[in-house]
Design a protein around this motif. Structure first.
Motif, mmCIF file in Angstrom:
data_model
loop_
_atom_site.group_PDB
_atom_site.id
_atom_site.type_symbol
_atom_site.label_atom_id
_atom_site.label_comp_id
_atom_site.label_asym_id
_atom_site.label_seq_id
_atom_site.Cartn_x
_atom_site.Cartn_y
_atom_site.Cartn_z
ATOM 1 N N VAL A 3 0.764 -1.366 0.043
ATOM 2 C CA VAL A 3 0.000 -0.016 -0.061
ATOM 3 C C VAL A 3 0.921 1.507 -0.131
ATOM 4 C CG1 VAL A 3 -1.680 1.290 1.363
ATOM 5 C CG2 VAL A 3 -1.893 -1.291 1.278
ATOM 6 N N ASP A 4 1.952 1.418 0.726
ATOM 7 C CA ASP A 4 2.862 2.408 0.706
ATOM 8 C C ASP A 4 3.556 2.457 -0.413
ATOM 9 O OD1 ASP A 4 3.830 1.789 4.377
ATOM 10 O OD2 ASP A 4 2.259 2.819 3.412
ATOM 11 N N ILE A 5 3.788 1.565 -1.245
ATOM 12 C CA ILE A 5 4.670 1.534 -2.651
ATOM 13 C C ILE A 5 3.587 2.165 -3.519
ATOM 14 C CG2 ILE A 5 5.625 0.404 -4.309
ATOM 15 C CD1 ILE A 5 6.983 -1.438 -2.080
ATOM 16 N N ASP A 6 2.385 1.596 -3.513
ATOM 17 C CA ASP A 6 1.311 2.115 -4.358
ATOM 18 C C ASP A 6 1.114 3.556 -4.201
ATOM 19 O OD1 ASP A 6 1.229 -0.602 -5.759
ATOM 20 O OD2 ASP A 6 -0.557 -1.107 -4.376
ATOM 21 N N SER A 7 0.969 4.034 -2.817
ATOM 22 C CA SER A 7 0.791 5.416 -2.592
ATOM 23 C C SER A 7 1.825 6.148 -3.058
ATOM 24 C CB SER A 7 0.475 5.866 -1.269
ATOM 25 O OG SER A 7 -0.686 4.730 -0.527
ATOM 26 N N TYR A 8 2.776 5.721 -3.032
ATOM 27 C CA TYR A 8 4.282 6.634 -3.348
ATOM 28 C C TYR A 8 4.286 6.840 -4.894
ATOM 29 C CZ TYR A 8 8.940 7.582 -5.010
ATOM 30 O OH TYR A 8 10.099 7.983 -5.743
ATOM 31 N N TYR A 9 3.781 5.451 -5.644
ATOM 32 C CA TYR A 9 3.830 5.656 -7.315
ATOM 33 C C TYR A 9 2.517 6.638 -7.630
ATOM 34 C CZ TYR A 9 7.722 2.545 -7.598
ATOM 35 O OH TYR A 9 9.005 1.862 -7.710
ATOM 36 N N ALA A 10 1.419 6.519 -6.965
ATOM 37 C CA ALA A 10 0.477 7.263 -7.153
ATOM 38 C C ALA A 10 0.882 8.727 -7.199
ATOM 39 C CB ALA A 10 -0.671 6.915 -6.395
ATOM 40 N N LEU A 11 1.443 9.225 -6.185
ATOM 41 C CA LEU A 11 1.934 10.486 -5.739
ATOM 42 C C LEU A 11 2.896 11.041 -6.871
ATOM 43 C CD1 LEU A 11 1.740 13.009 -4.053
ATOM 44 C CD2 LEU A 11 3.699 11.904 -2.610
ATOM 45 N N VAL A 12 3.876 9.940 -7.107
ATOM 46 C CA VAL A 12 4.764 10.462 -8.227
ATOM 47 C C VAL A 12 4.176 10.773 -9.533
ATOM 48 C CG1 VAL A 12 6.678 9.594 -9.534
ATOM 49 C CG2 VAL A 12 6.539 9.253 -7.151
ATOM 50 N N TRP A 14 1.129 11.608 -10.094
ATOM 51 C CA TRP A 14 0.242 12.980 -10.135
ATOM 52 C C TRP A 14 1.277 14.072 -10.329
ATOM 53 C CZ3 TRP A 14 -4.397 14.519 -10.656
ATOM 54 C CH2 TRP A 14 -5.340 13.695 -10.709
ATOM 55 N N HIS A 15 2.529 14.071 -9.478
ATOM 56 C CA HIS A 15 3.568 15.137 -9.649
ATOM 57 C C HIS A 15 3.653 15.059 -11.187
ATOM 58 C CE1 HIS A 15 7.728 16.694 -9.901
ATOM 59 N NE2 HIS A 15 7.132 17.380 -8.936
ATOM 60 N N ARG A 16 4.196 14.009 -11.977
ATOM 61 C CA ARG A 16 4.507 13.971 -13.191
ATOM 62 C C ARG A 16 3.450 14.694 -13.980
ATOM 63 N NH1 ARG A 16 7.084 7.975 -14.058
ATOM 64 N NH2 ARG A 16 9.163 8.477 -12.788
ATOM 65 N N LEU A 17 2.251 14.383 -13.644
ATOM 66 C CA LEU A 17 1.059 14.756 -14.496
ATOM 67 C C LEU A 17 0.810 16.230 -14.345
ATOM 68 C CD1 LEU A 17 -1.421 14.076 -16.250
ATOM 69 C CD2 LEU A 17 -2.509 14.120 -14.071
ATOM 70 N N LEU A 18 0.983 16.957 -13.266
ATOM 71 C CA LEU A 18 0.907 18.198 -13.079
ATOM 72 C C LEU A 18 2.185 19.109 -13.198
ATOM 73 C CD1 LEU A 18 -1.132 18.230 -9.691
ATOM 74 C CD2 LEU A 18 -1.995 18.581 -12.130
ATOM 75 N N SER A 19 3.341 18.793 -13.042
ATOM 76 C CA SER A 19 4.567 19.473 -13.449
ATOM 77 C C SER A 19 4.745 19.993 -14.756
ATOM 78 C CB SER A 19 5.650 18.699 -12.813
ATOM 79 O OG SER A 19 6.073 17.685 -13.352
ATOM 80 N N PHE A 20 4.403 19.146 -15.844
ATOM 81 C CA PHE A 20 4.502 19.782 -17.172
ATOM 82 C C PHE A 20 3.557 21.004 -17.232
ATOM 83 C CE2 PHE A 20 3.737 19.410 -21.734
ATOM 84 C CZ PHE A 20 4.910 19.754 -22.204
ATOM 85 N N PRO A 21 2.302 20.752 -17.315
ATOM 86 C CA PRO A 21 1.614 21.946 -17.345
ATOM 87 C C PRO A 21 1.806 23.182 -16.643
ATOM 88 C CG PRO A 21 0.054 20.282 -16.637
ATOM 89 C CD PRO A 21 1.588 19.706 -16.881
ATOM 90 N N VAL A 22 2.097 22.923 -15.371
ATOM 91 C CA VAL A 22 2.574 24.212 -14.549
ATOM 92 C C VAL A 22 3.769 24.671 -14.857
ATOM 93 C CG1 VAL A 22 3.027 24.676 -12.130
ATOM 94 C CG2 VAL A 22 1.203 23.296 -12.558
ATOM 95 N N GLY A 23 4.826 23.964 -15.362
ATOM 96 C CA GLY A 23 6.187 24.391 -15.728
ATOM 97 C C GLY A 23 5.776 25.121 -17.326
ATOM 98 N N ILE A 24 4.772 24.793 -18.144
ATOM 99 C CA ILE A 24 4.720 25.634 -19.485
ATOM 100 C C ILE A 24 3.843 26.922 -18.947
ATOM 101 C CG2 ILE A 24 3.227 25.451 -21.558
ATOM 102 C CD1 ILE A 24 5.525 23.832 -21.521
ATOM 103 N N PHE A 25 2.994 26.955 -18.089
ATOM 104 C CA PHE A 25 2.413 28.042 -17.651
ATOM 105 C C PHE A 25 3.519 29.163 -16.973
ATOM 106 C CE2 PHE A 25 0.370 30.376 -14.216
ATOM 107 C CZ PHE A 25 -0.587 31.232 -14.746
ATOM 108 N N ILE A 26 4.251 28.604 -16.587
ATOM 109 C CA ILE A 26 5.137 29.500 -15.740
ATOM 110 C C ILE A 26 5.964 30.127 -16.695
ATOM 111 C CG2 ILE A 26 7.118 29.694 -14.225
ATOM 112 C CD1 ILE A 26 5.587 27.666 -12.301
ATOM 113 N N ILE A 27 6.420 29.160 -17.774
ATOM 114 C CA ILE A 27 7.425 29.930 -18.495
ATOM 115 C C ILE A 27 6.812 30.914 -19.713
ATOM 116 C CG2 ILE A 27 8.590 28.994 -20.863
ATOM 117 C CD1 ILE A 27 9.254 26.620 -19.296
ATOM 118 N N THR A 28 5.372 30.600 -19.825
ATOM 119 C CA THR A 28 4.655 31.554 -20.892
ATOM 120 C C THR A 28 4.498 32.898 -20.014
ATOM 121 O OG1 THR A 28 3.639 29.750 -21.726
ATOM 122 C CG2 THR A 28 2.451 31.724 -21.976
ATOM 123 N N LEU A 29 4.042 32.707 -18.819
ATOM 124 C CA LEU A 29 3.758 33.891 -17.793
ATOM 125 C C LEU A 29 4.933 35.001 -17.959
ATOM 126 C CD1 LEU A 29 1.780 35.326 -16.069
ATOM 127 C CD2 LEU A 29 2.800 33.958 -14.205
#
Length: 96
Positions: A3-12, A14-29
């Motif tokens: 369960v701990d490993i699954d939670s860790y990978y789920a968090l990783v 989500w981080h991968r999913l969100l970091s790209f669009p947030v990074g593009i937004f910051i660069i554009t801004l």
């Protein structure tokens, strides 16, 4: 244990999913803000004509933000403030 490993990978994931669009937004801004400052003060592009703002924002975002801050405020005379509307004391004159 799994369960701990699954939670860790789920968090990783989500981080991968969100970091790209947030990074593009910051660069554009940052690129659009830099372009606006250059237009306001009549500062020409020197290197990458047509895409200098985007290149600076992508390759060295923190340097670009620091350059804009130095250009739009007199930090030698007035100390910057973290939690204010402009980042400067209320009695500091507006440069922008």
């Amino acid at each position: 244990d799994t369960v701990d490993i699954d939670s860790y990978y789920a968090l990783v994931n989500w981080h991968r999913l969100l970091s790209f669009p947030v990074g593009i937004f910051i660069i554009t801004l940052v690129a659009k803000t830099r372009n606006r400052i250059r237009s306001k003060y009549g500062i020409p592009e020197e290197q990458c004509a047509g895409c200098e703002d985007c290149c600076c924002s992508f390759w060295c975002n923190c340097c670009t933000v620091a350059q804009m801050a130095r250009h739009t405020a007199d930090y030698d005379t007035y100390a910057g403030l973290c939690c204010s509307e402009t980042g400067m004391p209320p009695h500091a004159p507006s440069i922008v």
